[in-house]
Design a protein around this motif. Structure first.
Motif, PDB file in Angstrom:
ATOM      1  N   LYS A 317     -27.892 -53.072  12.341  1.00  0.00           N
ATOM      2  CA  LYS A 317     -28.535 -52.809  11.044  1.00  0.00           C
ATOM      3  C   LYS A 317     -29.399 -53.967  10.563  1.00  0.00           C
ATOM      4  O   LYS A 317     -30.225 -53.795   9.676  1.00  0.00           O
ATOM      5  N   ASN A 318     -29.151 -55.161  11.097  1.00  0.00           N
ATOM      6  CA  ASN A 318     -29.815 -56.357  10.569  1.00  0.00           C
ATOM      7  C   ASN A 318     -30.461 -57.190  11.670  1.00  0.00           C
ATOM      8  O   ASN A 318     -29.993 -58.295  11.988  1.00  0.00           O
ATOM      9  N   PRO A 319     -31.558 -56.685  12.249  1.00  0.00           N
ATOM     10  CA  PRO A 319     -32.178 -57.427  13.367  1.00  0.00           C
ATOM     11  C   PRO A 319     -32.646 -58.825  12.968  1.00  0.00           C
ATOM     12  O   PRO A 319     -32.804 -59.692  13.831  1.00  0.00           O
ATOM     13  N   GLN A 320     -32.833 -59.044  11.640  1.00  0.00           N
ATOM     14  CA  GLN A 320     -33.250 -60.387  11.200  1.00  0.00           C
ATOM     15  C   GLN A 320     -32.205 -61.461  11.539  1.00  0.00           C
ATOM     16  O   GLN A 320     -32.508 -62.650  11.529  1.00  0.00           O
ATOM     17  N   TYR A 321     -30.962 -61.015  11.835  1.00  0.00           N
ATOM     18  CA  TYR A 321     -29.936 -62.010  12.188  1.00  0.00           C
ATOM     19  C   TYR A 321     -29.833 -62.246  13.701  1.00  0.00           C
ATOM     20  O   TYR A 321     -29.035 -63.066  14.141  1.00  0.00           O
ATOM     21  N   HIS A 322     -30.612 -61.528  14.480  1.00  0.00           N
ATOM     22  CA  HIS A 322     -30.592 -61.784  15.934  1.00  0.00           C
ATOM     23  C   HIS A 322     -31.100 -63.205  16.165  1.00  0.00           C
ATOM     24  O   HIS A 322     -32.104 -63.613  15.594  1.00  0.00           O
ATOM     25  N   GLY A 323     -30.399 -63.922  16.995  1.00  0.00           N
ATOM     26  CA  GLY A 323     -30.788 -65.313  17.254  1.00  0.00           C
ATOM     27  C   GLY A 323     -30.337 -66.257  16.142  1.00  0.00           C
ATOM     28  O   GLY A 323     -30.534 -67.476  16.247  1.00  0.00           O
ATOM     29  N   GLN A 324     -29.733 -65.696  15.080  1.00  0.00           N
ATOM     30  CA  GLN A 324     -29.353 -66.523  13.914  1.00  0.00           C
ATOM     31  C   GLN A 324     -27.830 -66.609  13.735  1.00  0.00           C
ATOM     32  O   GLN A 324     -27.313 -67.606  13.288  1.00  0.00           O
TER      33      GLN A 324
END
Ligand code: GDG
Length: 487
Positions: A317-324
Motif C-alpha cells: 500500500k505504501n511504495p514510498q517506503y520501499h528502500g526506506q
C-alpha cells in the motif's frame, strides 16, 4: 519504587531463617560445548529473563532441568553450580531426565497439551496418557529435589509455570509448614476450553496445594476461579479471590510480571551499547531510513506469519517506503521437535523469502531474519537502533519484549502491540493491533512511522513511567509480601 537493593534488604530482613527456593523447568544459565570449550548462555525465555535478577537479589536456590550438553560437567556432587558465572550470587541446582522422560513431560504434556490448552489460538491440544505419566514422574522428581534442598529448614518455595502443576500438593504433603507460591506465566483459559482436559481434576488439585497462585492479569484469575467452581467440590469465593479445598486455602491474585527496567535503561545509555549498535548496524548491513524490530521465540502463539502478512500489506500500500523501511526479526528456535513448531518455522521462512523476493532491490532488503542467539546486551543494542517494535502475539500471558523495548529506547519511538497480550492491559499508550486483521495492522505501521514526534514522546514517556514503577522487583516484592501475610 522497588529496586534490586531494596528487594535484597527486604528479603534479608523478612526471610531471615527461611530458605528461598525457586523451581522452574528452564534453567537461567545453560552450559554447553562451544568452539572454544564450555560456554555459558542465557536462554531465550520469559521466565528466566524475569526471575534471574530476583534470585541475584536474594541469594536463593534455583532448581531446574539441566538441559545443556555440558551441564553435568560443571556441577558439584549435589548437582549444584554457582551463578551467574562472572559474579556468582545464587545456587543453581540441576536435576536430570533422560530423553524419553523429557519427550513425555516437556515436549509432550507441557507443550503439546497444556500450552495449546491455555492459549486460545485454535491449535488442538494432544491428550496422551504416556505423556501424562511422564509428567507425573518428573513433577515428583522436582518435588523430591526441592524437599532435599529444604531439608530441616523452613522455606519459601516459589514455583514457576505450567510444567510443575502437581508439585505444590507433593511439597505440602511432605512439608506442610513450607510456604508455597506458584506463578502461572501463560494465560489461564476460560472453563469451556479447560474442561476438555481428561486430567483436569488432578491438575487443579495439584495446583491448589499452593498458598498463593499468581497470574498476570485479573481476567486469568477470574477464569481460574470459575474453572475450579465448575470442576471441583471446592469453596470458591470470588469476592476474596480464594479457594478452600481439602481444608486448605489458596489465594489467587494478579501480579503483572515485568523486567529489570533500570538495568536495561542504564546499559542502553552507555558508550559500549552505542558501539554495539553501530557494530550490529554494520554487520547486518542495515541500509534503512526507518527500522522496525521484533524479538520472539518461534512459536505459533506469537503471530509471526500474521506480522509478515501485515508488513507485506504495508509495503504494497505504501511504495514510498520501499528502500526506506526494514524490519529485523530475531527468532530463537524453540521446541523444534514438535511438528507444529517446525511447521511455523518453515512457514515463517517461506513468507519472509516471498516478501524479500517481491520487494528487495540492489541496496535494500525489507526483512532481515536473525537466527542466532543474541546476548542480552546485543538485544538492547538492537532495540536502540529501531524506530518501532512490533509485538503481534495471537495470545500471550504478558510479553516481556514490549517492556524491554520501552526500557531501552529513546522517547520518540513507538510500540505496536497486539491487544491479545497481558501487556496491553498495562500499556494504554501503545498502538494496538488485532493480528488477525492485516489491513488495520498495516495501517498502524504507517501510523507509527508518521505520528508527530511530540505525540510519540508523550506516549513513550507515560509507558516508561509505568514499566519503571512496576518493575520486576515490584513484582517479586508483591508476591513475597502476600506470602508473608499468610500465617
Ligand atoms: C512466557 C510467556 C510472559 C528472545 N530471543 C532472545 C532472547 N529472548 C528473550 C526476550 C524476552 C524473552 O526471551 C521472551 O519473553 P516473552 O515474555 O516475550 O515470551 P515467552 O518466552 O513466551 O514467555 C509470556 C513470560 O513468560 C514471562 O512471564 O511474558 O507471556 O509466554 O526476555 O528478550 N534473549 C536473548 N537472546 C535471544 O536471542 N538473550
Amino acid at each position: 519504587m522497588w529496586t534490586k537493593e531494596s528487594l535484597k534488604q527486604f528479603i534479608e530482613d523478612k526471610l531471615k531463617n527461611n530458605k528461598f527456593i525457586v523451581a522452574a523447568n528452564r534453567e537461567p544459565y545453560i552450559h554447553r560445548y562451544g568452539v572454544d570449550g564450555i560456554e555459558c548462555i542465557k536462554p531465550a525465555s520469559g521466565v528466566t529473563t524475569s526471575l534471574d535478577p530476583v534470585l541475584q537479589a536474594c541469594n536463593g536456590v534455583w532448581v531446574a532441568h539441566g538441559s545443556g550438553d555440558a551441564d553435568k560437567k560443571v556441577v558439584d556432587k549435589k548437582d549444584r553450580v554457582a551463578v551467574p558465572p562472572d559474579n556468582p550470587t545464587y545456587t543453581l541446582r540441576r536435576l536430570w531426565m533422560d530423553k524419553r522422560e523429557e519427550n513425555g513431560y516437556y515436549y509432550g504434556f507441557s507443550n503439546e497439551t497444556l500450552w495449546p490448552l491455555c492459549h486460545t489460538v485454535y491449535e488442538k491440544p494432544k491428550f496422551n496418557e504416556e505423556d501424562w505419566n511422564y509428567y507425573k514422574t518428573i513433577n515428583r522428581r522436582f518435588a523430591d529435589t526441592i524437599l532435599d534442598e529444604i531439608g530441616d529448614s523452613e522455606a519459601f518455595v516459589f514455583l514457576q509455570d505450567y510444567h510443575l502443576c502437581l508439585v505444590p500438593k507433593m511439597i505440602k504433603e511432605a512439608k506442610p509448614s513450607a510456604k508455597v507460591a506458584l506463578f502461572w506465566h501463560i494465560p489461564w483459559p476460560n472453563p469451556e476450553a479447560f474442561r476438555i482436559c481428561p486430567w483436569k481434576k488432578e491438575i487443579l488439585e495439584g495446583l491448589l496445594g499452593v498458598d498463593l497462585l499468581g497470574f498476570h492479569i485479573r481476567y486469568h484469575v477470574d477464569n481460574f476461579l470459575e474453572t475450579v467452581n465448575q470442576t471441583l467440590e471446592a469453596k470458591v469465593d470470588k469476592v476474596t479471590s480464594s479457594v478452600v479445598f481439602g481444608g486448605m486455602e489458596t489465594r489467587i491474585r494478579p501480579y503483572p510480571i515485568s523486567i529489570d527496567y533500570e538495568n536495561i535503561k542504564t546499559y542502553s545509555k552507555t558508550q559500549e551499547c552505542k558501539d554495539l549498535s553501530a557494530k550490529l548496524k554494520h554487520d547486518l548491513d542495515l541500509n534503512f531510513k526507518y527500522l522496525g524490530v521484533g524479538v520472539d521465540r518461534i512459536d505459533y502463539t506469537k503471530g509471526l506469519v500474521e506480522k509478515f502478512d501485515a508488513i507485506d500489506r504495508f509495503l504494497e500500500k505504501n511504495p514510498q517506503y520501499h528502500g526506506q523501511f526494514s524490519y529485523v526479526q530475531v527468532g530463537a528456535l524453540s521446541r523444534i521437535h514438535i511438528s507444529s513448531y517446525k511447521q511455523i518455522n518453515d512457514e515463517m521462512n517461506s513468507i519472509v523469502e516471498k516478501i524479500n523476493w517481491k520487494y528487495s532491490s540492489e541496496h535494500w532488503v525489507p526483512i532481515i531474519l536473525i537466527r542466532r542467539h543474541l546476548t542480552p546486551k546485543e538485544l538492547i543494542a538492537l532495540y536502540k537502533l529501531a524506530d518501532l517494535c512490533i509485538v503481534s502475539s495471537l495470545h500471550d500471558g504478558m510479553n516481556l519484549v514490549a517492556k524491554e523495548f520501552i526500557a531501552a529506547v529513546d522517547d520518540d519511538k513507538s510500540l505496536i502491540l497486539s491487544q491479545f497480550t497481558g501487556a496491553a492491559r498495562e500499556l494504554p499508550d501503545a498502538l494496538f493491533i488485532n493480528p488477525y486483521e492485516p489491513n488495520g495492522f498495516a495501517d498502524t505501521i504507517k501510523q507509527a512511522l508518521e505520528m508527530p514526534k511530540e505525540e510519540k514522546i508523550e506516549r513513550m514517556k507515560r509507558m516508561k513511567e509505568i514499566v519503571a514503577e512496576n518493575n520486576i522487583y515490584t513484582w517479586a516484592a508483591n508476591v513475597i509480601q502476600a506470602l508473608l501475610k499468610i500465617s
